[in-house]
Design a protein around this motif. Structure first.
Motif, PDB file in Angstrom:
ATOM      1  N   TRP A  15       0.746  -1.138   0.023  1.00 20.59           N
ATOM      2  CA  TRP A  15       0.018  -0.048   0.064  1.00 20.59           C
ATOM      3  C   TRP A  15       0.902   1.228   0.043  1.00 20.59           C
ATOM      4  CZ3 TRP A  15      -5.021  -0.531  -0.681  1.00 20.59           C
ATOM      5  CH2 TRP A  15      -5.891  -1.586  -0.343  1.00 20.59           C
ATOM      6  N   LEU A  18      -0.137   4.436  -2.201  1.00 20.11           N
ATOM      7  CA  LEU A  18      -1.360   4.889  -1.700  1.00 20.11           C
ATOM      8  C   LEU A  18      -1.235   5.390  -0.447  1.00 20.11           C
ATOM      9  CD1 LEU A  18      -4.255   5.383  -2.259  1.00 20.11           C
ATOM     10  CD2 LEU A  18      -4.799   3.092  -1.132  1.00 20.11           C
ATOM     11  N   GLU A  21       0.208   9.127  -0.958  1.00 20.60           N
ATOM     12  CA  GLU A  21      -0.915   9.941  -1.488  1.00 20.60           C
ATOM     13  C   GLU A  21      -1.723  10.504  -0.366  1.00 20.60           C
ATOM     14  OE1 GLU A  21      -1.698  11.226  -4.440  1.00 20.60           O
ATOM     15  OE2 GLU A  21      -0.075  10.333  -5.621  1.00 20.60           O
ATOM     16  N   LEU A  22      -2.203   9.630   0.259  1.00 21.75           N
ATOM     17  CA  LEU A  22      -3.262   9.960   1.234  1.00 21.75           C
ATOM     18  C   LEU A  22      -2.547  10.752   2.362  1.00 21.75           C
ATOM     19  CD1 LEU A  22      -5.198   6.462   1.708  1.00 21.75           C
ATOM     20  CD2 LEU A  22      -6.069   8.699   0.757  1.00 21.75           C
ATOM     21  N   ARG A  25      -1.945  14.422   1.277  1.00 21.03           N
ATOM     22  CA  ARG A  25      -3.466  15.283   1.740  1.00 21.03           C
ATOM     23  C   ARG A  25      -3.645  15.318   3.039  1.00 21.03           C
ATOM     24  NH1 ARG A  25      -6.403  12.773  -3.978  1.00 21.03           N
ATOM     25  NH2 ARG A  25      -4.640  12.143  -4.959  1.00 21.03           N
ATOM     26  N   GLU A  27      -4.114  13.112   5.267  1.00 22.55           N
ATOM     27  CA  GLU A  27      -4.977  12.054   6.373  1.00 22.55           C
ATOM     28  C   GLU A  27      -4.083  10.925   6.918  1.00 22.55           C
ATOM     29  OE1 GLU A  27      -8.241  11.486   5.747  1.00 22.55           O
ATOM     30  OE2 GLU A  27      -8.261  13.221   4.279  1.00 22.55           O
ATOM     31  N   VAL A  29      -2.979   7.206   8.028  1.00 21.15           N
ATOM     32  CA  VAL A  29      -3.337   6.041   7.595  1.00 21.15           C
ATOM     33  C   VAL A  29      -2.494   4.691   8.218  1.00 21.15           C
ATOM     34  CG1 VAL A  29      -3.175   4.430   5.332  1.00 21.15           C
ATOM     35  CG2 VAL A  29      -3.334   6.960   5.056  1.00 21.15           C
ATOM     36  N   MET A 215      -3.465   0.074  -6.110  1.00 18.66           N
ATOM     37  CA  MET A 215      -2.731   0.952  -5.016  1.00 18.66           C
ATOM     38  C   MET A 215      -1.101   1.057  -5.553  1.00 18.66           C
ATOM     39  SD  MET A 215      -3.239  -2.357  -4.290  1.00 18.66           S
ATOM     40  CE  MET A 215      -2.460  -3.903  -3.909  1.00 18.66           C
ATOM     41  N   PRO A 219      -2.032   4.916  -7.564  1.00 14.30           N
ATOM     42  CA  PRO A 219      -2.352   5.291  -6.360  1.00 14.30           C
ATOM     43  C   PRO A 219      -3.131   6.868  -6.171  1.00 14.30           C
ATOM     44  CG  PRO A 219      -0.024   5.465  -6.633  1.00 14.30           C
ATOM     45  CD  PRO A 219      -0.635   4.855  -7.892  1.00 14.30           C
ATOM     46  N   ALA A 223      -6.632   7.224  -4.322  1.00 15.04           N
ATOM     47  CA  ALA A 223      -6.929   8.175  -3.327  1.00 15.04           C
ATOM     48  C   ALA A 223      -8.042   8.974  -3.576  1.00 15.04           C
ATOM     49  CB  ALA A 223      -5.698   8.733  -3.268  1.00 15.04           C
ATOM     50  N   ASP A 224      -8.101   9.560  -4.867  1.00 15.96           N
ATOM     51  CA  ASP A 224      -9.315  10.132  -5.343  1.00 15.96           C
ATOM     52  C   ASP A 224     -10.482   9.541  -4.819  1.00 15.96           C
ATOM     53  OD1 ASP A 224      -7.559  12.339  -6.126  1.00 15.96           O
ATOM     54  OD2 ASP A 224      -7.837  11.756  -8.174  1.00 15.96           O
ATOM     55  N   LEU A 227     -11.460   9.296  -1.110  1.00 15.03           N
ATOM     56  CA  LEU A 227     -11.675  10.481  -0.599  1.00 15.03           C
ATOM     57  C   LEU A 227     -13.124  11.069  -0.906  1.00 15.03           C
ATOM     58  CD1 LEU A 227      -8.045  11.931  -0.130  1.00 15.03           C
ATOM     59  CD2 LEU A 227      -9.503  11.078   1.602  1.00 15.03           C
TER      60      LEU A 227
END
Length: 234
Positions: A15, A18, A21-22, A25, A27, A29, A215, A219, A223-224, A227
């Motif tokens: 993962w 990903l 990416e998260l 933004r 997030e 994880v 992923m 990714p 992620a888009d 979310l």
């Protein structure tokens, strides 16, 4: 927060693109390793690994399950607060039945049997692993070249006891759910993924482009999706 649960032969490291990416933004994880190499590990042990990893979060989490993790993630809501379950190219179990006994004759991509026969090696108890060429062909055919070495090196031996146990729930938990099917999946047919999402979850699957491994392959797009508002919840 997101809890990302890997499928067969994999580890939480699958993962990582990903996760990046998260986190970029804002997030939070976590992506735990399941005890897939332990021949005595049960579905309950898999669920416990997820719950332990999510313990750092006090609030409800979004649990994302890839492939074989479809057996595990529905077990989480009875163990801790969950905001939603997201199935990604995932097997969906039937209450009371072992996953290994499900009717899956039309589940697999037409090329999967030959790939598995040529590129998997099995131990005496049936546990198996993939070689590099088979893994790339089956899982990673659209993954960028600079991610392939890490993806293949993270693959592990998969023991199969969790697929031999009757799935313990009487039905799926009453939480929002989504199913993301992969259009160019070379493990499980996209049509089968769409059909089982409707039959087992009552959901219209969201079909995304690419392989069994979004992923790693795309990714940012995944992620888009994760979310975005849950417009097709159960």
């Amino acid at each position: 927060p997101f809890v990302l649960v890997h499928g067969a032969w994999h580890a939480g490291a699958c993962w990582q693109p990903l996760v990046e990416e998260l986190e970029a933004r804002g997030e939070r994880v976590v992506a735990p390793d399941l005890p897939c190499e332990d021949p005595a590990a049960t579905l309950d042990d898999y669920a416990a690994a997820v719950v332990d990893a999510a313990a750092e979060f006090d609030e409800p989490v979004v649990v994302v399950g890839h492939s074989l993790a479809g057996l595990t993630i529905p077990l989480i809501p009875e163990r801790r607060p969950v905001a939603a379950l997201v199935f990604v190219a995932a097997i969906l179990p039937a209450p009371g039945r072992p996953a290994g006994e499900l009717e899956m004759a039309d589940a697999f991509h037409p090329d999967f049997g030959a790939l598995a026969a040529t590129h998997q090696t099995a131990e005496a108890n049936g546990a198996s692993r993939w070689d590099r060429d088979g893994a790339v062909a089956a899982f990673y055919h659209d993954v960028p070249a600079d991610r392939l070495d890490a993806a293949v090196s993270a693959l592990r031996l998969q023991q199969w006891l969790p697929t031999q146990q009757p799935w313990p729930l009487a039905g799926y938990p009453d939480v929002p759910m989504r199913y993301l099917a992969c259009a160019d999946d070379r493990i499980m047919s996209a049509d089968w993924q769409v059909r089982q999402a409707k039959e087992r979850l009552g959901l219209d699957a969201e079909v995304i482009e690419g392989s069994h491994s979004p992923m790693l392959a795309r990714p940012a797009e995944l992620a888009d999706l994760l979310l975005a508002p849950v417009s097709r919840a159960r």
